[in-house]
Design a protein around this motif. Structure first.
Motif, PDB file in Angstrom:
ATOM      1  N   ARG A 148       0.840  -1.191   0.000  1.00 47.91           N
ATOM      2  CA  ARG A 148       0.000   0.000   0.000  1.00 47.91           C
ATOM      3  C   ARG A 148       0.875   1.241   0.000  1.00 47.91           C
ATOM      4  O   ARG A 148       1.966   1.236   0.583  1.00 47.91           O
ATOM      5  N   LYS A 149       0.409   2.294  -0.621  1.00 47.89           N
ATOM      6  CA  LYS A 149       1.183   3.529  -0.703  1.00 47.89           C
ATOM      7  C   LYS A 149       1.177   4.246   0.645  1.00 47.89           C
ATOM      8  O   LYS A 149       0.116   4.457   1.236  1.00 47.89           O
ATOM      9  N   SER A 150       2.362   4.649   1.102  1.00 47.70           N
ATOM     10  CA  SER A 150       2.456   5.331   2.394  1.00 47.70           C
ATOM     11  C   SER A 150       1.895   6.744   2.357  1.00 47.70           C
ATOM     12  O   SER A 150       1.762   7.382   3.396  1.00 47.70           O
ATOM     13  N   SER A 151       1.541   7.218   1.175  1.00 44.52           N
ATOM     14  CA  SER A 151       0.924   8.547   1.063  1.00 44.52           C
ATOM     15  C   SER A 151      -0.539   8.532   1.482  1.00 44.52           C
ATOM     16  O   SER A 151      -1.163   9.594   1.639  1.00 44.52           O
ATOM     17  N   THR A 152      -1.114   7.338   1.672  1.00 47.03           N
ATOM     18  CA  THR A 152      -2.518   7.230   2.074  1.00 47.03           C
ATOM     19  C   THR A 152      -2.609   6.821   3.545  1.00 47.03           C
ATOM     20  O   THR A 152      -1.692   6.201   4.090  1.00 47.03           O
ATOM     21  N   GLN A 153      -3.737   7.140   4.175  1.00 42.55           N
ATOM     22  CA  GLN A 153      -3.939   6.757   5.574  1.00 42.55           C
ATOM     23  C   GLN A 153      -3.926   5.231   5.721  1.00 42.55           C
ATOM     24  O   GLN A 153      -3.340   4.688   6.674  1.00 42.55           O
ATOM     25  N   ALA A 154      -4.533   4.529   4.766  1.00 43.00           N
ATOM     26  CA  ALA A 154      -4.536   3.063   4.811  1.00 43.00           C
ATOM     27  C   ALA A 154      -3.124   2.515   4.681  1.00 43.00           C
ATOM     28  O   ALA A 154      -2.750   1.533   5.342  1.00 43.00           O
ATOM     29  N   GLY A 155      -2.336   3.151   3.842  1.00 42.47           N
ATOM     30  CA  GLY A 155      -0.957   2.716   3.667  1.00 42.47           C
ATOM     31  C   GLY A 155      -0.128   2.921   4.918  1.00 42.47           C
ATOM     32  O   GLY A 155       0.703   2.076   5.276  1.00 42.47           O
TER      33      GLY A 155
ATOM     34  N   ASP B 255      -1.006   0.908  20.190  1.00 43.77           N
ATOM     35  CA  ASP B 255      -1.685   2.146  20.590  1.00 43.77           C
ATOM     36  C   ASP B 255      -1.923   3.037  19.375  1.00 43.77           C
ATOM     37  O   ASP B 255      -3.012   3.619  19.230  1.00 43.77           O
ATOM     38  N   CYS B 256      -0.928   3.143  18.500  1.00 42.49           N
ATOM     39  CA  CYS B 256      -1.077   3.963  17.292  1.00 42.49           C
ATOM     40  C   CYS B 256      -2.155   3.397  16.383  1.00 42.49           C
ATOM     41  O   CYS B 256      -2.988   4.144  15.835  1.00 42.49           O
ATOM     42  N   LEU B 257      -2.139   2.089  16.203  1.00 44.03           N
ATOM     43  CA  LEU B 257      -3.160   1.456  15.359  1.00 44.03           C
ATOM     44  C   LEU B 257      -4.554   1.688  15.921  1.00 44.03           C
ATOM     45  O   LEU B 257      -5.493   2.028  15.189  1.00 44.03           O
ATOM     46  N   GLU B 258      -4.707   1.510  17.236  1.00 43.75           N
ATOM     47  CA  GLU B 258      -6.022   1.650  17.847  1.00 43.75           C
ATOM     48  C   GLU B 258      -6.499   3.098  17.813  1.00 43.75           C
ATOM     49  O   GLU B 258      -7.694   3.364  17.636  1.00 43.75           O
TER      50      GLU B 258
ATOM     51  N   ALA C 125      -1.030   0.304   7.400  1.00 40.99           N
ATOM     52  CA  ALA C 125      -0.370  -0.953   7.041  1.00 40.99           C
ATOM     53  C   ALA C 125       1.090  -0.952   7.481  1.00 40.99           C
ATOM     54  O   ALA C 125       1.619  -1.981   7.929  1.00 40.99           O
ATOM     55  N   LEU C 126       1.734   0.202   7.381  1.00 42.56           N
ATOM     56  CA  LEU C 126       3.131   0.316   7.816  1.00 42.56           C
ATOM     57  C   LEU C 126       3.238   0.122   9.328  1.00 42.56           C
ATOM     58  O   LEU C 126       4.108  -0.616   9.815  1.00 42.56           O
ATOM     59  N   LEU C 127       2.331   0.751  10.078  1.00 41.89           N
ATOM     60  CA  LEU C 127       2.326   0.563  11.529  1.00 41.89           C
ATOM     61  C   LEU C 127       2.053  -0.891  11.890  1.00 41.89           C
ATOM     62  O   LEU C 127       2.662  -1.436  12.819  1.00 41.89           O
ATOM     63  N   HIS C 128       1.162  -1.526  11.158  1.00 40.88           N
ATOM     64  CA  HIS C 128       0.834  -2.929  11.413  1.00 40.88           C
ATOM     65  C   HIS C 128       2.060  -3.811  11.173  1.00 40.88           C
ATOM     66  O   HIS C 128       2.341  -4.736  11.955  1.00 40.88           O
TER      67      HIS C 128
ATOM     68  N   ALA D 119       0.065 -10.439   7.609  1.00 35.25           N
ATOM     69  CA  ALA D 119       1.440 -10.116   7.964  1.00 35.25           C
ATOM     70  C   ALA D 119       2.394 -11.129   7.342  1.00 35.25           C
ATOM     71  O   ALA D 119       1.990 -12.162   6.800  1.00 35.25           O
ATOM     72  N   HIS D 120       3.662 -10.811   7.462  1.00 36.73           N
ATOM     73  CA  HIS D 120       4.771 -11.563   6.866  1.00 36.73           C
ATOM     74  C   HIS D 120       4.962 -12.890   7.606  1.00 36.73           C
ATOM     75  O   HIS D 120       5.210 -12.909   8.808  1.00 36.73           O
ATOM     76  N   ALA D 121       4.891 -13.999   6.893  1.00 37.66           N
ATOM     77  CA  ALA D 121       5.014 -15.319   7.521  1.00 37.66           C
ATOM     78  C   ALA D 121       6.467 -15.720   7.771  1.00 37.66           C
ATOM     79  O   ALA D 121       6.736 -16.664   8.513  1.00 37.66           O
ATOM     80  N   GLY D 122       7.413 -15.012   7.150  1.00 43.82           N
ATOM     81  CA  GLY D 122       8.803 -15.441   7.223  1.00 43.82           C
ATOM     82  C   GLY D 122       9.600 -14.852   8.365  1.00 43.82           C
ATOM     83  O   GLY D 122      10.811 -15.073   8.455  1.00 43.82           O
TER      84      GLY D 122
END
Length: 264
Positions: free
Chosen positions: A63-70, A125-128, A73-76, A139-142
């Motif tokens: 996801r693009k970090s320029s968007t709130q969703a992106g 806390d940031c995600l919530e 996703a980065l925080l996640h 998330a990343h399985a590796g």
């Protein structure tokens, strides 16, 4: 104590138990009555919550970090890294007790596990605050692969986990901080700045104990590091490198630049 953390599935519960046990260890050390090291059988894979779904790296949506969703996703993704780091640090405590180490080795990894637990909580806390939660995205399985690969090799674990994977965090975190600064998301900026400052210590612990073991066995640290990374690390060491913070953590350029140049 370590195995209790490793066998706790829920992320918040794992972090809370980790912080509680770290405080008990540190209090006992301060009182001059350290808890005995003992031995235990850590699981090959730590307990995990039902969510997030764990996917192959190529299948994790970008996801693009320029968007709130992106940015969410980065925080996640960072929360997932921090949860794995909690387990990695307790795992190194439990898994290698057959190798005699000074008590300072355990002091360092208990402190690192405590700080990673704090980092996981900060990301949650940031995600919530943004209306999301850990587990809301895949998330990343590796993430645990390095631990599995080095389950019988303490020097390999030190080389790959703190000195490669966590050192990579020193390279990329300033860019993440800049993304959230640009978006005006101060809570995330503050949390990432705490993580950035404290991760230097975790990389330094890896370097310290790696050099300690090299000295014990009269080995050349640079050559051994290159051999172990080539054996156990499946990715590529990619510049740009945060040479200042890596040096602060005890990893000079002759450790990583030759590996980056070989794999271009």
């Amino acid at each position: 104590m370590a195995v209790a953390v490793l066998t706790t599935a829920d992320g918040r519960e794992k972090a809370a138990l980790s912080r509680k046990l770290a405080a008990e260890w540190q209090a006992a050390r301060a009182a001059g009555a350290p808890i005995a090291i003992g031995s235990a059988a850590p699981p090959l894979h730590p307990a995990r919550p039902e969510q997030p779904a764990l996917l192959a790296p190529r299948d994790v949506p970008r996801r693009k970090s320029s968007t709130q969703a992106g940015r969410a996703a980065l925080l996640h993704a960072v929360a997932h890294i921090e949860l794995n780091a909690v387990d990695l640090h307790w795992d190194i405590i439990a898994r290698f007790t057959a190798t005699p180490m000074p008590i300072g080795f355990y002091d360092d990894w208990v402190k690192a596990a405590d700080e990673e637990s704090k980092h996981f909580n900060l990301m949650c806390d940031c995600l919530e605050a943004a209306g999301s939660h850990y587990g809301a995205l895949p998330a990343h399985a590796g993430m645990w692969q390095a631990a599995t690969d080095t389950a019988t090799d303490l020097m390999g674990r030190l080389a790959v986990v703190p000195m490669v994977l966590e050192a990579r965090g020193l390279d990329v975190t300033p860019g993440m901080i800049a993304i959230f600064e640009k978006a005006g998301e101060q809570q995330a900026v503050d949390a990432l700045q705490i993580i950035y400052a404290e991760e230097v210590h975790h990389v330094a612990y890896g370097s310290k104990w790696f050099h300690f073991l090299c000295g014990r066995h009269d080995l050349d640290p640079v050559g051994v590091f290159h051999d172990l990374v080539q054996r156990y690390f499946h990715g590529a060491l990619k510049p740009p490198f945060n040479e200042e913070k890596r040096a602060e953590a005890g990893i000079p350029p002759d450790f990583y630049w030759p590996l980056a140049q070989q794999r271009r």
